[in-house]
Write a protein that holds these residues in place. Structure first.
Motif, PDB file in Angstrom:
ATOM      1  N   PRO A   1      30.548   3.243   5.683  1.00 62.80           N
ATOM      2  CA  PRO A   1      30.577   1.784   5.557  1.00 62.80           C
ATOM      3  C   PRO A   1      30.951   1.102   6.870  1.00 62.80           C
ATOM      4  CG  PRO A   1      32.559   2.747   4.617  1.00 62.80           C
ATOM      5  CD  PRO A   1      31.668   3.899   4.972  1.00 62.80           C
ATOM      6  N   GLU A   2      30.540  -0.158   7.013  1.00 64.25           N
ATOM      7  CA  GLU A   2      30.908  -0.936   8.192  1.00 64.25           C
ATOM      8  C   GLU A   2      32.414  -1.126   8.288  1.00 64.25           C
ATOM      9  OE1 GLU A   2      29.090  -2.212  10.661  1.00 64.25           O
ATOM     10  OE2 GLU A   2      27.210  -1.362   9.912  1.00 64.25           O
ATOM     11  N   SER A   3      33.083  -1.064   7.158  1.00 63.94           N
ATOM     12  CA  SER A   3      34.532  -1.267   7.148  1.00 63.94           C
ATOM     13  C   SER A   3      35.288  -0.124   7.818  1.00 63.94           C
ATOM     14  CB  SER A   3      35.022  -1.451   5.706  1.00 63.94           C
ATOM     15  OG  SER A   3      34.604  -0.373   4.888  1.00 63.94           O
TER      16      SER A   3
ATOM     17  N   ASP B   1      35.853   1.512   0.379  1.00 63.93           N
ATOM     18  CA  ASP B   1      34.417   1.701   0.591  1.00 63.93           C
ATOM     19  C   ASP B   1      34.072   3.184   0.766  1.00 63.93           C
ATOM     20  OD1 ASP B   1      34.128  -1.009   0.401  1.00 63.93           O
ATOM     21  OD2 ASP B   1      33.946  -1.370   2.561  1.00 63.93           O
TER      22      ASP B   1
ATOM     23  N   ALA C   1      31.608   5.504  -1.548  1.00 64.57           N
ATOM     24  CA  ALA C   1      30.476   6.197  -0.924  1.00 64.57           C
ATOM     25  C   ALA C   1      30.519   7.704  -1.141  1.00 64.57           C
ATOM     26  CB  ALA C   1      30.449   5.898   0.582  1.00 64.57           C
TER      27      ALA C   1
ATOM     28  N   GLU D   1      26.071   8.044   4.360  1.00 65.02           N
ATOM     29  CA  GLU D   1      26.283   7.016   5.366  1.00 65.02           C
ATOM     30  C   GLU D   1      27.731   6.569   5.297  1.00 65.02           C
ATOM     31  OE1 GLU D   1      24.704   3.296   2.604  1.00 65.02           O
ATOM     32  OE2 GLU D   1      23.631   3.828   4.435  1.00 65.02           O
TER      33      GLU D   1
END
Length: 613
Positions: free
Chosen positions: A155-157, A106, A110, A153
Motif C-alpha cells: 500500500p501507499e501508506s 493496509d 493486503a 503489492e
C-alpha cells in the motif's frame, strides 16, 4: 495509574482529618485567594490551613519543612513519596502514530487470509504477538517482519513508517514498490528476496542508515543500479536472479559483501573499484577463468567460485594475505591450485568435484601456509595419496573420498594434528596396521572400498569417535576394542558379517552400532554382555524364502521377545508385510505364511529404527 491516583486521594482524605473538618490541599501559589463564598467549618481549621499555606509558600514544599508538621498523619508523607515515585517511573502506553497504524491496517488487509489478526486493528500491534512488529519504548515501529504473507503489492501508506529500521517482506509475490517507500530513510536492513521485482526503482540517496539489502530470487535480468545510490551499504545479496553483468561501481562504495550466486556473470573486472570487499559469492555463474583482479581486492577473506567452468589456476597466480577460505569445487580444474597452498593465512581450501589427477611436489615447500587446516579434494581422479600435505603443520581435516587411491603411505603418521580422514569410495584393500599409531584421529572413514579385514592395531586409536567401515567385504570383527575408549559410533553395514560382533570386545563408550545388510543370523554375542547406552541400528535376522519357514525373534535386551524381524522390518501379531502374513511369534520364532518375503527382502509399510536399552 488513574485507579492508583483515586485510591491515593481517598486515603489522603481519610488520613488528613479525624473529624468532619473540610480541608483543602493546595499547591503553593503566592497569588492564590479563596472565593468569598467559601468558609471553613471552624476557626481552628482556618488557622491550621493558613499556617500550612504560609509555610509551603515560604519553603516551596521543602521536605524538611513538611516533615516537621505534626498535623498530618505520618502515612500521608509515605503516600506522597509513593505517588512521586510512581509518577517518575510510569511510562505512557506505547502507541503507534496515525501513519503507522494506517500502514499496518493496509498491510493486514493486503495479506493473505488469516495470516494477521482478524479485524486488522493495529491499536495493540506493539503489545500483541500476533503482529510481527517490534516497537520502541515510545511506540514507534522499528521492525516489520512479514515474509510469506501472500502480498502481491504494497500500500501507499507504507511511507508512514518513518522510524522503521528493519523491513522483511521476503517470499511474497510483490512486483512493484510504491514511491512512498522512499520515505523510509531510517531503514538499516531491507529484505525483498523471493518476490517478483524485475526492476528495483526506489531512490536510495537519502538512506544513510541502510547497510544490508536483499533482492535474491526476483527474476532480475540486469543489475539494479539504484542500490548504488545508497551511501552506507555494506552487504548486498542478489543471488538466484538472471543478471548478466556487473555495473561500474562508484569509488565511494564501501561494500564488504557481494553475494551473487546463480546468475549469468562472465566478467568480474568491475570489482576492481571495490577494495573494501571481504566476501564474494559467485557460485553457479559463467566464469571460465580465475579473474586477475582478485589480487587487487586485498581484504578478501571468503571467496566462492564453485560450480563455474574455471579450467586452471596459474602456479604464479598472485594471492593476497587476508584470504582464509576459497571454494573452487565443481569446476573444470585439471591441476591442483598450488598457489593457494602458499597463501599465508588460508584456513580452508575446497577443490572438490574437479578433474585433478595429482598434487604436484615440485614447488617451494617453505612457503606452505602455516594456517591451512582443511582440504577438500573429494571426487577427483587422484591415484596416489598426496603426501605433500604432511608438511602442512595445522592440517586437521583431509577429505579424499571419491578418488582412486589404492593405499596409504606410512608417512601419514608424521602429521601432527590431523583429526578427520575421509577415504570413502577409493581402492583400498587393507587398513594397514600402522594406522593404529595415528593417535590424533577422531573420525576415520574407510567405507565403500575393498577391505577384507581390519587390523587389531586399530584398537590403539583411543581418541577415535567414529569408525566407518560400511560397504566393504569384512567377515568379522573379533579383536578387543575396549582400548578405544572414545569410540561412539561403529559402522559395519553392507559387509559379509555372519556373526554379530561380541559385545565383550566393545568399549563402554560405544553408543551406536550399525549392522544392516549383512548375513547375521545369530545375535546372541550381543545379548550376553550388553553395553550400557548402546543402540543397535537395523540388525536384521532374515526370514528364509520357503513357505512356513521361521526366523528368530530378537530377545532382550535389544528386543522384548515378542517382536520378530522379518525382512528389513519389525513385525508382531498378525501384521501383513508385502502380502506375507505373520502367522505367529513367540519368544523363539516367527513364521512367515507365504514366500513373498525373500531372504533379505524389504518390507515397505513399516518403519524400523533401532533396538535400545
Amino acid at each position: 495509574l488513574p485507579l492508583l491516583l483515586v485510591l491515593f486521594f481517598l486515603l489522603l482524605l481519610l488520613l488528613s482529618s479525624s473529624s468532619s473538618s473540610k480541608l483543602l490541599l493546595l499547591l503553593p501559589n503566592s497569588s492564590y485567594s479563596f472565593p468569598s463564598s467559601y468558609s471553613f467549618s471552624s476557626s481552628s481549621s482556618q488557622s491550621l490551613f493558613d499556617g500550612h499555606l504560609t509555610q509551603c509558600r515560604d519553603t516551596m514544599l521543602s521536605p524538611s519543612s513538611i516533615s516537621t508538621s505534626s498535623h498530618f498523619h505520618p502515612l500521608f508523607h509515605l503516600l506522597l513519596l509513593l505517588l512521586l515515585l510512581l509518577l517518575s517511573t510510569t511510562t505512557p502506553a506505547r502507541a503507534l502514530s496515525d501513519g503507522e497504524m494506517e500502514g499496518l491496517r493496509d498491510l493486514c488487509h493486503a495479506a493473505g487470509t488469516g495470516l494477521l489478526p482478524s479485524g486488522c486493528d493495529p491499536m495493540k500491534a506493539c503489545e500483541e504477538e500476533e503482529w510481527p512488529v517490534v516497537c520502541s519504548e515510545s511506540g514507534e515501529a522499528l521492525e516489520i517482519r512479514m515474509p510469506n504473507m501472500g502480498f502481491t503489492e504494497l500500500p501507499e501508506s507504507m511511507g508512514g513508517f518513518l522510524s522503521l529500521r528493519v523491513l522483511v517482506l521476503a517470499h511474497n509475490s510483490i512486483s512493484i514498490l510504491p514511491e512512498t517507500m522512499e520515505l523510509l530513510v531510517k531503514l538499516a536492513k531491507l529484505d525483498l528476496g523471493f518476490n517478483k521485482l524485475n526492476v528495483f526503482d526506489i531512490n536510495l540517496q537519502e538512506f544513510f542508515s541502510l547497510e544490508h539489502i536483499i533482492l535474491d530470487s526476483n527474476g532480475m535480468a540486469t543489475f539494479p543500479e539504484r542500490i548504488l545510490e545508497a551511501p552506507s551499504l555494506h552487504v548486498v545479496e542478489l543471488s538466484s536472479n538472471a543478471i548478466g553483468g556487473l555495473p561500474a561501481f562508484p569509488v565511494t562504495a564501501k561494500w564488504t559483501s557481494l553475494l551473487m550466486a546463480e546468475n549469468k556473470i562472465e566478467d568480474l573486472a568491475p570489482l576492481k573499484s571495490m577494495p573494501s570487499l571481504t566476501r564474494i559469492d559467485f557460485r553457479k555463474n559463467q566464469l571460465s577463468e580465475l579473474p586477475n583482479i582478485l589480487s587487487e581486492l586485498m581484504k578478501l577473506v571468503d571467496v566462492d567460485f564453485s560450480f563455474n567452468s574455471i579450467g586452471s589456476v596459474p602456479a604464479d597466480y598472485v594471492t593476497w594475505d587476508d584470504l582464509q577460505q576459497i571454494d573452487l569445487s565443481s569446476n573444470a580444474l585439471l591441476d591442483f591450485p598450488v598457489a593457494f597452498l602458499q597463501t599465508s593465512n588460508i584456513v580452508k581450501l575446497i577443490v572438490s568435484e574437479n578433474q585433478i589427477t595429482a598434487v604436484p611436489t615440485s614447488f617451494d615447500h617453505t612457503a606452505l601456509s602455516p594456517q591451512l587446516a582443511e582440504i577438500y579434494l573429494d571426487v577427483n581422479h587422484l591415484n596416489e595419496f598426496p603426501s605433500i600435505f604432511q608438511q602442512l603443520p595445522s592440517l586437521k581435516i583431509l577429505d579424499l573420498r571419491g578418488n582412486e587411491i589404492p593405499e596409504l603411505p606410512e608417512s601419514i603418521l608424521s602429521w601432527p594434528k590431523l583429526t578427520d580422514l575421509n577415504m570413502e569410495t577409493n581402492s583400498l584393500s587393507i587398513v594397514p596396521s600402522f594406522v593404529g599409531g595415528w593417535s590424533t584421529l577422531e573420525d576415520l572413514n574407510f567405507s565403500d572400498n575393498f577391505i577384507l579385514g581390519v587390523s587389531p592395531c586399530l584398537a590403539n586409536l583411543n581418541r577415535l569417535n567414529v569408525l566407518n567401515l560400511n560397504r566393504n567385504y569384512i567377515s568379522g570383527m573379533s579383536f578387543d576394542m575396549k582400548p578405544m575408549e572414545s569410540l561412539l559410533e561403529l559402522h559395519l553395514e553392507s559387509n559379509d558379517l555372519r556373526d554379530a560382533p561380541d559385545s565383550r570386545n566393545f568399549p563402554s563408550s560405544l553408543q551406536k552400532l550399525y549392522l544392516a545388510n549383512n548375513q547375521i543370523l545369530d545375535f546372541s554375542p550381543l545379548h550376553e554382555n550388553p553395553v550400557p547406552y548402546l543402540q543397535l541400528f537395523e540388525s536384521i535376522p532374515f526370514c528364509n524364502s520357503s513357505v512356513g519357514s521361521s526366523c528368530p525373534c530378537v530377545d532382550p535386551p535389544y528386543g522384548d521377545g515378542n517382536i520378530c524381524i522379518c525382512g528389513d522390518m519389525q513385525l508382531e501379531g498378525q501384521e501383513v508385510c508385502d502380502g506375507t502374513e505373520l502367522v505367529g511369534c513367540d519368544t523363539a520364532t516367527c513364521v512367515c505364511k507365504e514366500s513373498s518375503v525373500q531372504r533379505g527382502g524389504l518390507c515397505s509399510s513399516f518403519s524400523f529404527g533401532s533396538f535400545a536399552f
